[in-house]
Design a protein around this motif. Structure first.
Motif, PDB file in Angstrom:
ATOM      1  N   THR A  84      78.574  24.666 -27.638  1.00 45.78           N
ATOM      2  CA  THR A  84      79.371  25.422 -28.599  1.00 45.78           C
ATOM      3  C   THR A  84      80.837  25.025 -28.553  1.00 45.78           C
ATOM      4  O   THR A  84      81.463  24.802 -29.594  1.00 45.78           O
ATOM      5  CB  THR A  84      79.229  26.926 -28.327  1.00 45.78           C
ATOM      6  OG1 THR A  84      77.857  27.280 -28.443  1.00 45.78           O
ATOM      7  CG2 THR A  84      80.037  27.733 -29.326  1.00 45.78           C
ATOM      8  N   GLU A 137      82.139  17.766 -29.563  1.00 44.04           N
ATOM      9  CA  GLU A 137      82.683  17.484 -30.896  1.00 44.04           C
ATOM     10  C   GLU A 137      81.849  16.371 -31.513  1.00 44.04           C
ATOM     11  O   GLU A 137      82.283  15.242 -31.669  1.00 44.04           O
ATOM     12  CB  GLU A 137      84.151  17.050 -30.785  1.00 44.04           C
ATOM     13  CG  GLU A 137      85.071  18.116 -30.261  1.00 44.04           C
ATOM     14  CD  GLU A 137      85.245  19.259 -31.245  1.00 44.04           C
ATOM     15  OE1 GLU A 137      85.157  19.019 -32.461  1.00 44.04           O
ATOM     16  OE2 GLU A 137      85.448  20.383 -30.773  1.00 44.04           O
ATOM     17  N   ASP A 188      78.816  15.530 -34.616  1.00 46.58           N
ATOM     18  CA  ASP A 188      78.163  16.010 -35.832  1.00 46.58           C
ATOM     19  C   ASP A 188      76.903  15.205 -36.107  1.00 46.58           C
ATOM     20  O   ASP A 188      76.896  13.985 -36.019  1.00 46.58           O
ATOM     21  CB  ASP A 188      79.108  15.879 -37.039  1.00 46.58           C
ATOM     22  CG  ASP A 188      80.285  16.831 -36.944  1.00 46.58           C
ATOM     23  OD1 ASP A 188      80.096  17.927 -36.396  1.00 46.58           O
ATOM     24  OD2 ASP A 188      81.377  16.470 -37.415  1.00 46.58           O
ATOM     25  N   LEU A 193      72.233  19.217 -38.852  1.00 43.08           N
ATOM     26  CA  LEU A 193      72.118  20.007 -37.631  1.00 43.08           C
ATOM     27  C   LEU A 193      73.515  20.371 -37.141  1.00 43.08           C
ATOM     28  O   LEU A 193      74.356  19.502 -36.952  1.00 43.08           O
ATOM     29  CB  LEU A 193      71.367  19.223 -36.551  1.00 43.08           C
ATOM     30  CG  LEU A 193      71.128  19.941 -35.232  1.00 43.08           C
ATOM     31  CD1 LEU A 193      70.176  21.117 -35.443  1.00 43.08           C
ATOM     32  CD2 LEU A 193      70.566  18.988 -34.215  1.00 43.08           C
ATOM     33  N   ASP A 194      73.734  21.654 -36.964  1.00 43.48           N
ATOM     34  CA  ASP A 194      75.024  22.117 -36.465  1.00 43.48           C
ATOM     35  C   ASP A 194      74.898  22.387 -34.964  1.00 43.48           C
ATOM     36  O   ASP A 194      74.180  23.286 -34.545  1.00 43.48           O
ATOM     37  CB  ASP A 194      75.441  23.388 -37.202  1.00 43.48           C
ATOM     38  CG  ASP A 194      76.877  23.779 -36.913  1.00 43.48           C
ATOM     39  OD1 ASP A 194      77.561  23.026 -36.189  1.00 43.48           O
ATOM     40  OD2 ASP A 194      77.300  24.836 -37.419  1.00 43.48           O
ATOM     41  N   ILE A 195      75.571  21.580 -34.166  1.00 45.61           N
ATOM     42  CA  ILE A 195      75.493  21.682 -32.708  1.00 45.61           C
ATOM     43  C   ILE A 195      76.043  23.024 -32.227  1.00 45.61           C
ATOM     44  O   ILE A 195      75.544  23.593 -31.248  1.00 45.61           O
ATOM     45  CB  ILE A 195      76.257  20.502 -32.054  1.00 45.61           C
ATOM     46  CG1 ILE A 195      75.625  19.165 -32.442  1.00 45.61           C
ATOM     47  CG2 ILE A 195      76.297  20.641 -30.545  1.00 45.61           C
ATOM     48  CD1 ILE A 195      74.232  18.961 -31.913  1.00 45.61           C
ATOM     49  N   ASN A 196      77.044  23.554 -32.895  1.00 42.94           N
ATOM     50  CA  ASN A 196      77.609  24.843 -32.486  1.00 42.94           C
ATOM     51  C   ASN A 196      76.591  25.970 -32.615  1.00 42.94           C
ATOM     52  O   ASN A 196      76.505  26.846 -31.753  1.00 42.94           O
ATOM     53  CB  ASN A 196      78.853  25.169 -33.314  1.00 42.94           C
ATOM     54  CG  ASN A 196      79.987  24.212 -33.027  1.00 42.94           C
ATOM     55  OD1 ASN A 196      80.083  23.668 -31.942  1.00 42.94           O
ATOM     56  ND2 ASN A 196      80.830  24.002 -34.018  1.00 42.94           N
ATOM     57  N   ILE A 197      75.806  25.961 -33.683  1.00 42.00           N
ATOM     58  CA  ILE A 197      74.782  26.989 -33.879  1.00 42.00           C
ATOM     59  C   ILE A 197      73.682  26.851 -32.823  1.00 42.00           C
ATOM     60  O   ILE A 197      73.181  27.852 -32.298  1.00 42.00           O
ATOM     61  CB  ILE A 197      74.185  26.910 -35.306  1.00 42.00           C
ATOM     62  CG1 ILE A 197      75.294  27.160 -36.341  1.00 42.00           C
ATOM     63  CG2 ILE A 197      73.046  27.895 -35.478  1.00 42.00           C
ATOM     64  CD1 ILE A 197      75.922  28.523 -36.240  1.00 42.00           C
TER      65      ILE A 197
END
Length: 81
Positions: free
Chosen positions: A17, A21, A23, A27-31
């Motif tokens: 989260t 950094e 992308d 796919l959103d790595i933070n989610i």
């Protein structure tokens, strides 16, 4: 294993989260990190509940049980050579 595994999931989710950094398309790595942290917190709560229930079953806090003394004696016999 449950408590240690949940702590690992929480740490991995926090790293994904806030520290990554990167992308990926679609796919959103933070989610993914947030989902891992929520799953780790749920596992941690379940593991702590399970430890509490197990201790209450094994060691009941009844006055009769507190006065009972159990002696265990073991004898080890060496095998003959």
């Amino acid at each position: 294993m449950t408590i240690a595994g949940s702590i690992v999931l929480i740490m991995l989710g926090a790293i994904l989260t806030w520290a990554v950094e990167f992308d990926l398309a679609g796919l959103d790595i933070n989610i993914v990190g947030v989902i891992l942290m929520i799953g780790g917190i749920a596992m941690l709560l379940f593991g702590l509940y399970r430890v509490r229930v197990t201790r209450e079953i094994v060691h009941p806090a009844s006055p009769e049980r507190a006065r009972e003394t159990v002696y265990e004696e073991r004898r080890y016999v060496d095998p003959e050579v």
